[in-house]
Design an enzyme around this catalytic site. Structure first.
Site, PDB file in Angstrom:
ATOM      1  CE  LYS A 171      -7.331  -6.114   3.582  1.00 61.70           C
ATOM      2  NZ  LYS A 171      -6.699  -5.257   2.525  1.00 61.70           N
TER       3      LYS A 171
ATOM      4  CE1 TYR B 150      -1.809  -4.875   4.924  1.00 64.34           C
ATOM      5  CE2 TYR B 150      -2.939  -4.149   6.906  1.00 64.34           C
ATOM      6  CZ  TYR B 150      -2.930  -4.863   5.727  1.00 64.34           C
ATOM      7  OH  TYR B 150      -4.048  -5.568   5.342  1.00 64.34           O
TER       8      TYR B 150
ATOM      9  CG  ASN C 291      -8.323  -4.485  -0.726  1.00 67.99           C
ATOM     10  OD1 ASN C 291      -8.404  -4.713   0.470  1.00 67.99           O
ATOM     11  ND2 ASN C 291      -7.187  -4.409  -1.368  1.00 67.99           N
TER      12      ASN C 291
ATOM     13  CG  HIS D 233      -4.159  -9.842   4.389  1.00 69.57           C
ATOM     14  ND1 HIS D 233      -3.202  -9.025   3.859  1.00 69.57           N
ATOM     15  CD2 HIS D 233      -3.503 -10.932   4.889  1.00 69.57           C
ATOM     16  CE1 HIS D 233      -1.996  -9.585   4.034  1.00 69.57           C
ATOM     17  NE2 HIS D 233      -2.160 -10.740   4.657  1.00 69.57           N
TER      18      HIS D 233
ATOM     19  CD  GLU E  74       0.710 -11.741   6.262  1.00 72.35           C
ATOM     20  OE1 GLU E  74       1.259 -10.829   5.621  1.00 72.35           O
ATOM     21  OE2 GLU E  74      -0.198 -12.467   5.789  1.00 72.35           O
TER      22      GLU E  74
HETATM   23  P1  IDP Z   1      -2.624  -6.882  -1.474  1.00 72.53           P
HETATM   24  O1  IDP Z   1      -3.535  -6.778  -0.267  1.00 72.53           O
HETATM   25  O2  IDP Z   1      -3.368  -7.212  -2.736  1.00 72.53           O
HETATM   26  O3  IDP Z   1      -1.434  -7.782  -1.232  1.00 72.53           O
HETATM   27  P2  IDP Z   1      -0.772  -4.648  -1.172  1.00 72.53           P
HETATM   28  O4  IDP Z   1      -0.124  -3.943  -2.301  1.00 72.53           O
HETATM   29  O5  IDP Z   1       0.062  -5.560  -0.324  1.00 72.53           O
HETATM   30  O6  IDP Z   1      -2.050  -5.407  -1.741  1.00 72.53           O
HETATM   31  O7  IDP Z   1      -1.414  -3.523  -0.248  1.00 72.53           O
HETATM   32  C1  IDP Z   1      -1.898  -3.838   1.054  1.00 72.53           C
HETATM   33  C2  IDP Z   1      -3.221  -3.137   1.251  1.00 72.53           C
HETATM   34  O8  IDP Z   1      -3.027  -1.716   1.218  1.00 72.53           O
HETATM   35  C3  IDP Z   1      -4.250  -3.390   0.153  1.00 72.53           C
HETATM   36  O9  IDP Z   1      -4.933  -4.621   0.310  1.00 72.53           O
HETATM   37  C4  IDP Z   1      -5.171  -2.188   0.313  1.00 72.53           C
HETATM   38  O10 IDP Z   1      -6.057  -2.342   1.421  1.00 72.53           O
HETATM   39  C5  IDP Z   1      -4.172  -1.097   0.632  1.00 72.53           C
HETATM   40  N1  IDP Z   1      -3.731  -0.393  -0.597  1.00 72.53           N
HETATM   41  C6  IDP Z   1      -2.908  -0.873  -1.557  1.00 72.53           C
HETATM   42  N2  IDP Z   1      -2.732   0.023  -2.541  1.00 72.53           N
HETATM   43  C7  IDP Z   1      -3.467   1.105  -2.180  1.00 72.53           C
HETATM   44  C8  IDP Z   1      -3.700   2.380  -2.797  1.00 72.53           C
HETATM   45  O11 IDP Z   1      -3.185   2.703  -3.885  1.00 72.53           O
HETATM   46  N3  IDP Z   1      -4.534   3.248  -2.120  1.00 72.53           N
HETATM   47  C9  IDP Z   1      -5.111   2.922  -0.929  1.00 72.53           C
HETATM   48  N4  IDP Z   1      -4.912   1.750  -0.315  1.00 72.53           N
HETATM   49  C10 IDP Z   1      -4.118   0.833  -0.931  1.00 72.53           C
HETATM   50 MG    MG Z   2       0.188  -7.561   0.032  1.00 74.30          MG
END
Ligand code: IDP
Ligand code: MG
Length: 139
Positions: free
Chosen positions: A11, A51, A114, A117, A128
């Site tokens: 990312k 997304y 984070n 992905h 994807e």
């Molecule tokens: P994942 O990437 O671990 O599968 P997902 O729940 O699919 O997590 O969420 C997609 C992305 O959205 C996350 O990787 C993160 O960048 C962002 N995200 C998820 N939860 C939050 C949150 O509570 N606050 C801000 N961004 C979030």
């Molecule tokens: Mg996810």
């Protein structure tokens, strides 16, 4: 259907911090073969589509802003049990909950920013991979 491939993005925060090499090294050292890869930047429309499943979530706007603010490295990874094994290597969404040695434990700043992905299912991996790569770009 291909079931031994997964899709990843390093990312914008990973690219900004100069972590491309370290993260790719960790991925390949963990047994994944890179079968497609490029640096690209998602448009707002790209990120909203990618997304879409999260569009009702309160963080959606922030997520789209983050994912479009700079280049990413998109890649397809091949390994037996790729989707599940890569999710294990990536670690929990929130780096504070991520296991020691995972990519997010090492490189993620927060639950939003984070670092990487990883596809969450074989079906989504196929969607994807096709979102970012044509057939001729996959080896
Ligand atoms: P994942 O990437 O671990 O599968 P997902 O729940 O699919 O997590 O969420 C997609 C992305 O959205 C996350 O990787 C993160 O960048 C962002 N995200 C998820 N939860 C939050 C949150 O509570 N606050 C801000 N961004 C979030
Ligand atoms: Mg996810």
């Amino acid at each position: 259907m291909v079931t031994n491939r997964t899709f990843t993005m390093l990312k914008p925060d990973s690219v900004e911090k100069g972590h491309i090499g370290s993260i790719l090294e960790k991925i390949t050292a963990s047994g994944f073969r890179i079968v497609a890869m490029k640096i690209t930047q998602m448009t707002k429309a790209d990120a909203e589509a990618f997304y879409e499943i999260h569009k009702e979530r309160p963080f959606f706007g922030e997520l789209v802003e983050y994912m479009t603010r700079g280049p990413i490295v998109a890649a397809i990874l091949e390994k037996e049990n790729a989707v599940e094994d890569f999710r294990t290597l990536v670690g929990a969404t929130n780096p504070e909950e991520a296991a020691e040695g995972t990519i997010r434990k090492l490189y993620a700043a927060s639950i939003g920013e984070n670092a990487v992905h990883g596809s969450d299912s074989n079906d989504n991996a196929a969607i994807e991979c096709a979102f970012h790569f044509s057939g001729r770009e996959q080896f």
